[in-house]
Design a protein around this motif. Structure first.
Motif, PDB file in Angstrom:
ATOM      1  N   GLU A  97       0.832  -1.207   0.000  1.00  0.00           N
ATOM      2  CA  GLU A  97       0.000   0.000   0.000  1.00  0.00           C
ATOM      3  C   GLU A  97       0.869   1.261   0.000  1.00  0.00           C
ATOM      4  O   GLU A  97       0.551   2.256  -0.657  1.00  0.00           O
ATOM      5  N   TYR A 112       2.128   1.787  -3.485  1.00  0.00           N
ATOM      6  CA  TYR A 112       1.021   2.304  -4.290  1.00  0.00           C
ATOM      7  C   TYR A 112       0.802   3.791  -4.009  1.00  0.00           C
ATOM      8  O   TYR A 112       0.630   4.597  -4.930  1.00  0.00           O
ATOM      9  N   ALA A 113       0.842   4.149  -2.728  1.00  0.00           N
ATOM     10  CA  ALA A 113       0.670   5.553  -2.330  1.00  0.00           C
ATOM     11  C   ALA A 113       1.768   6.412  -2.954  1.00  0.00           C
ATOM     12  O   ALA A 113       1.508   7.513  -3.459  1.00  0.00           O
ATOM     13  N   SER A 125       1.686   9.481  -5.806  1.00  0.00           N
ATOM     14  CA  SER A 125       2.227  10.782  -5.422  1.00  0.00           C
ATOM     15  C   SER A 125       3.410  11.191  -6.302  1.00  0.00           C
ATOM     16  O   SER A 125       4.196  12.065  -5.933  1.00  0.00           O
ATOM     17  N   GLN A 154      -5.629  -3.793  -6.574  1.00  0.00           N
ATOM     18  CA  GLN A 154      -5.366  -2.552  -7.317  1.00  0.00           C
ATOM     19  C   GLN A 154      -3.884  -2.271  -7.513  1.00  0.00           C
ATOM     20  O   GLN A 154      -3.507  -1.538  -8.411  1.00  0.00           O
ATOM     21  N   TRP A 197       5.264   6.947   4.547  1.00  0.00           N
ATOM     22  CA  TRP A 197       4.092   7.518   3.872  1.00  0.00           C
ATOM     23  C   TRP A 197       4.466   8.847   3.230  1.00  0.00           C
ATOM     24  O   TRP A 197       5.172   9.649   3.834  1.00  0.00           O
ATOM     25  N   LEU A 208       0.074  19.664   0.518  1.00  0.00           N
ATOM     26  CA  LEU A 208      -1.017  20.600   0.750  1.00  0.00           C
ATOM     27  C   LEU A 208      -0.977  21.056   2.210  1.00  0.00           C
ATOM     28  O   LEU A 208      -0.281  20.480   3.032  1.00  0.00           O
ATOM     29  N   VAL A 229      -2.740  21.013   5.446  1.00  0.00           N
ATOM     30  CA  VAL A 229      -3.807  20.198   6.025  1.00  0.00           C
ATOM     31  C   VAL A 229      -4.862  21.058   6.723  1.00  0.00           C
ATOM     32  O   VAL A 229      -6.065  20.816   6.590  1.00  0.00           O
ATOM     33  N   GLU A 264      -7.109  22.806   4.244  1.00  0.00           N
ATOM     34  CA  GLU A 264      -8.035  21.858   3.621  1.00  0.00           C
ATOM     35  C   GLU A 264      -9.147  21.456   4.589  1.00  0.00           C
ATOM     36  O   GLU A 264     -10.298  21.310   4.189  1.00  0.00           O
ATOM     37  N   LYS A 265      -8.803  21.285   5.858  1.00  0.00           N
ATOM     38  CA  LYS A 265      -9.839  20.928   6.837  1.00  0.00           C
ATOM     39  C   LYS A 265     -10.914  22.009   6.901  1.00  0.00           C
ATOM     40  O   LYS A 265     -12.118  21.719   6.990  1.00  0.00           O
ATOM     41  N   ARG A 289     -11.633  24.269   4.504  1.00  0.00           N
ATOM     42  CA  ARG A 289     -12.365  24.270   3.234  1.00  0.00           C
ATOM     43  C   ARG A 289     -13.407  23.158   3.202  1.00  0.00           C
ATOM     44  O   ARG A 289     -14.550  23.339   2.766  1.00  0.00           O
ATOM     45  N   LEU A 290     -12.989  21.985   3.704  1.00  0.00           N
ATOM     46  CA  LEU A 290     -13.874  20.821   3.688  1.00  0.00           C
ATOM     47  C   LEU A 290     -15.069  21.029   4.620  1.00  0.00           C
ATOM     48  O   LEU A 290     -16.214  20.722   4.267  1.00  0.00           O
ATOM     49  N   ALA A 291     -14.805  21.574   5.803  1.00  0.00           N
ATOM     50  CA  ALA A 291     -15.886  21.774   6.772  1.00  0.00           C
ATOM     51  C   ALA A 291     -16.955  22.710   6.200  1.00  0.00           C
ATOM     52  O   ALA A 291     -18.148  22.598   6.530  1.00  0.00           O
ATOM     53  N   SER A 345     -17.764  22.892   3.094  1.00  0.00           N
ATOM     54  CA  SER A 345     -18.305  22.395   1.808  1.00  0.00           C
ATOM     55  C   SER A 345     -19.596  21.607   2.011  1.00  0.00           C
ATOM     56  O   SER A 345     -19.901  21.169   3.120  1.00  0.00           O
ATOM     57  N   VAL A 356     -12.874  -3.330  -4.737  1.00  0.00           N
ATOM     58  CA  VAL A 356     -11.821  -4.094  -5.408  1.00  0.00           C
ATOM     59  C   VAL A 356     -11.001  -4.865  -4.369  1.00  0.00           C
ATOM     60  O   VAL A 356     -10.749  -6.058  -4.510  1.00  0.00           O
ATOM     61  N   HIS A 380      -8.340  -5.849 -13.750  1.00  0.00           N
ATOM     62  CA  HIS A 380      -8.786  -4.608 -13.128  1.00  0.00           C
ATOM     63  C   HIS A 380      -8.371  -3.436 -14.012  1.00  0.00           C
ATOM     64  O   HIS A 380      -7.230  -3.358 -14.448  1.00  0.00           O
ATOM     65  N   HIS A 420     -23.915  13.190   0.905  1.00  0.00           N
ATOM     66  CA  HIS A 420     -23.051  14.367   0.925  1.00  0.00           C
ATOM     67  C   HIS A 420     -22.292  14.459   2.256  1.00  0.00           C
ATOM     68  O   HIS A 420     -21.096  14.752   2.290  1.00  0.00           O
ATOM     69  N   ARG A 473     -18.126  14.021   3.198  1.00  0.00           N
ATOM     70  CA  ARG A 473     -17.331  14.985   3.970  1.00  0.00           C
ATOM     71  C   ARG A 473     -16.558  14.270   5.072  1.00  0.00           C
ATOM     72  O   ARG A 473     -15.371  14.500   5.272  1.00  0.00           O
ATOM     73  N   LEU A 477      -7.667  13.516   6.084  1.00  0.00           N
ATOM     74  CA  LEU A 477      -6.838  14.631   6.564  1.00  0.00           C
ATOM     75  C   LEU A 477      -6.419  14.434   8.017  1.00  0.00           C
ATOM     76  O   LEU A 477      -5.609  15.194   8.536  1.00  0.00           O
ATOM     77  N   PRO A 512      -1.858  10.707   8.711  1.00  0.00           N
ATOM     78  CA  PRO A 512      -0.725  10.832   7.784  1.00  0.00           C
ATOM     79  C   PRO A 512      -0.618   9.661   6.792  1.00  0.00           C
ATOM     80  O   PRO A 512      -0.100   9.841   5.694  1.00  0.00           O
ATOM     81  N   TRP A 572      -2.170  10.771   1.205  1.00  0.00           N
ATOM     82  CA  TRP A 572      -1.966  10.560  -0.233  1.00  0.00           C
ATOM     83  C   TRP A 572      -3.273  10.336  -0.971  1.00  0.00           C
ATOM     84  O   TRP A 572      -3.344  10.527  -2.184  1.00  0.00           O
ATOM     85  N   TYR A 606      -5.934  12.057  -0.410  1.00  0.00           N
ATOM     86  CA  TYR A 606      -6.694  13.306  -0.400  1.00  0.00           C
ATOM     87  C   TYR A 606      -6.337  14.156  -1.614  1.00  0.00           C
ATOM     88  O   TYR A 606      -5.171  14.434  -1.890  1.00  0.00           O
ATOM     89  N   VAL A 622     -12.873  18.488  -2.988  1.00  0.00           N
ATOM     90  CA  VAL A 622     -13.693  19.460  -2.261  1.00  0.00           C
ATOM     91  C   VAL A 622     -14.389  20.399  -3.252  1.00  0.00           C
ATOM     92  O   VAL A 622     -15.574  20.711  -3.109  1.00  0.00           O
ATOM     93  N   ARG A 645     -17.458  18.994  -4.771  1.00  0.00           N
ATOM     94  CA  ARG A 645     -18.650  18.893  -3.913  1.00  0.00           C
ATOM     95  C   ARG A 645     -19.699  19.962  -4.242  1.00  0.00           C
ATOM     96  O   ARG A 645     -20.888  19.780  -3.984  1.00  0.00           O
TER      97      ARG A 645
END
Lengths: 282, 282
Positions: free
Chosen positions: A55, A58-59, A63, A95, A265, A270, A272, A275-276, A278-280, A282, B85, B99, B183, B187, B194, B197, B201, B203, B208, B211
């Protein structure tokens, strides 16, 4: 369980440590003292380590990191290549795995360089590619049955190591596994396919004919190990009369390969907190 | 457990039974009375039924039977396509699963008909193909953002049903799943990415922004269900706020689709006794 809790050291499976395959007992379980049930249980526990590393790879791929891993599986018919895909690769997210199987070449493939069909299946960034047979068939079945002139196949060993060095330079980690079974074990496995109606479909009469060329194949495999075992793209000789051992060993070979990639990881590209917020909203 | 022990009837997930998606509660678990732990346990047990059917399909494919299965997964970001998946297709042999994930088209793909990249990934004989997004993006994101003129995308619904009918005529069973999340749940899922950690990747700030188009997407999905839910290639509306339910439902949708193929083990195209003798002498 961390990647350092390896139940066996894969280094002892390198051809230089194992010696000529004619002297390797396919029933051995080098470096592992336990039996079948312990081996299966440990493989499943180690599957979680493998899945975590996969994983992360993949991450990284998502990125922008170009790295990938290629596992090449070779071995005689019934040596368990399919079982490795099912029981080892089956432990990680589908995947992140790209599987390619190389059978008898098509007319179109034969009209191209032998690496043409191989290059098309090289794993993408972040993927673990698994080749069920590979470019090595072009110095195995092709050599045994003289499907091309001697000079042609004889030149391919160097072409193959050049190709693999190129893969490594372009950030693909390459590990190669020879699943080593005995002549008797192959007979038993083919016989089991004839004993069970749900296994008939796996039986190919041509496999019996190929058994007459057993020693020529063993010589061809030895030549592969002698000429293409490079540190950049190492071979591992995996005794495979015990399926559970082969699956455990390949799990460890993959964990070892992935561990070298230092897969922390990926850091976020970005803010964080922004973004938190902005998301809240939305 | 046989294929007839279904924990829920998938027919009630068809759009005609579910009604307009605006009236469907994404937290529902239609046809299933149990909770999360029961749902997960049943999915795992049913995974063995699915794996058996998948192996039979694969066996038929190897024996010259052209049939295959295609699972189309659609849904808003975070609706759990990747989890399907991993947790549903992850229960079967990776050798029998192909896939394909369809992101933003490349320049080369844009220079071709919208089905060009799709056709290249249609599953081969014996395979279960899984499309993570699909040709439906060409009437979803393309419609919402008017990436092509109205007349162009509006004509695609018929093109799509023609294409899918052609797949069915050429022996590919097609099932299509709309993972329906709310919706608010989206969120929460984005927020969790977020908070950890090891999930940063996943996100994408663009999610956003998307949305803001939520209701336009819901309308576009409803149009898809209204115009492309054909009996030959049915849609299933799967409430997906509960991941465990969505995964159970898709497991059942696949089992149901495979059960209709009447997959007895292929008969041997050889004389078993003759082969046993030949093998014993080899």
């Amino acid at each position: 369980m961390s990647s350092s809790d390896a139940p066996l050291s894969v280094d002892i499976l390198r051809p230089s440590a194992m010696g000529p395959i004619a002297d390797v007992d396919p029933r051995d379980t080098p470096g592992f003292d336990g039996g079948k049930s312990a081996g299966k249980a440990i493989r499943k526990a180690r599957g979680e380590v493998l899945a975590d590393l996969q994983e992360r790879l993949y991450a990284h791929g998502r990125s922008g990191d170009p790295r990938s891993v290629l596992l090449v599986l070779q071995g005689m018919d019934t040596s368990g290549k399919g079982g490795i895909v099912r029981h080892v690769m089956g432990m990680v997210d589908p995947q992140g795995v790209s599987h390619a199987s190389f059978g008898k070449p098509t007319d179109e493939e034969l009209a191209h360089h032998f690496l043409w069909r191989i290059r098309k299946k090289v794993p993408a960034a972040g993927q673990i590619g698994v080749f069920d047979r590979s470019h090595y068939e072009d110095v195995l079945v092709v050599r045994v049955h003289e499907l091309v002139p001697h000079d042609v196949w004889a030149s391919r060993y160097d072409t193959i190591t050049e190709f693999e060095r190129e893969l490594v330079r372009t950030e693909t980690t390459v590990v190669k596994v020879f699943l080593h079974i005995s002549h008797d074990e192959q007979r038993d496995r083919l016989a089991r396919r004839l004993d069970r109606p749900d296994k008939y479909w796996k039986y190919n009469p041509g496999d019996v004919d190929e058994r007459r060329y057993w020693s020529a194949y063993q010589e061809a495999y030895q030549a592969v190990l002698d000429r293409t075992d490079i540190d950049e793209a190492p071979w591992f000789v995996v005794p495979a009369d015990h399926k559970w051992f082969a699956r455990l060993a390949v799990t460890e070979i993959l964990i070892e390969a992935l561990s070298h990639l230092d897969l922390r990881w990926p850091a976020p590209d970005l803010d964080v907190d922004v973004e938190k917020k902005r998301l809240a909203e939305s």
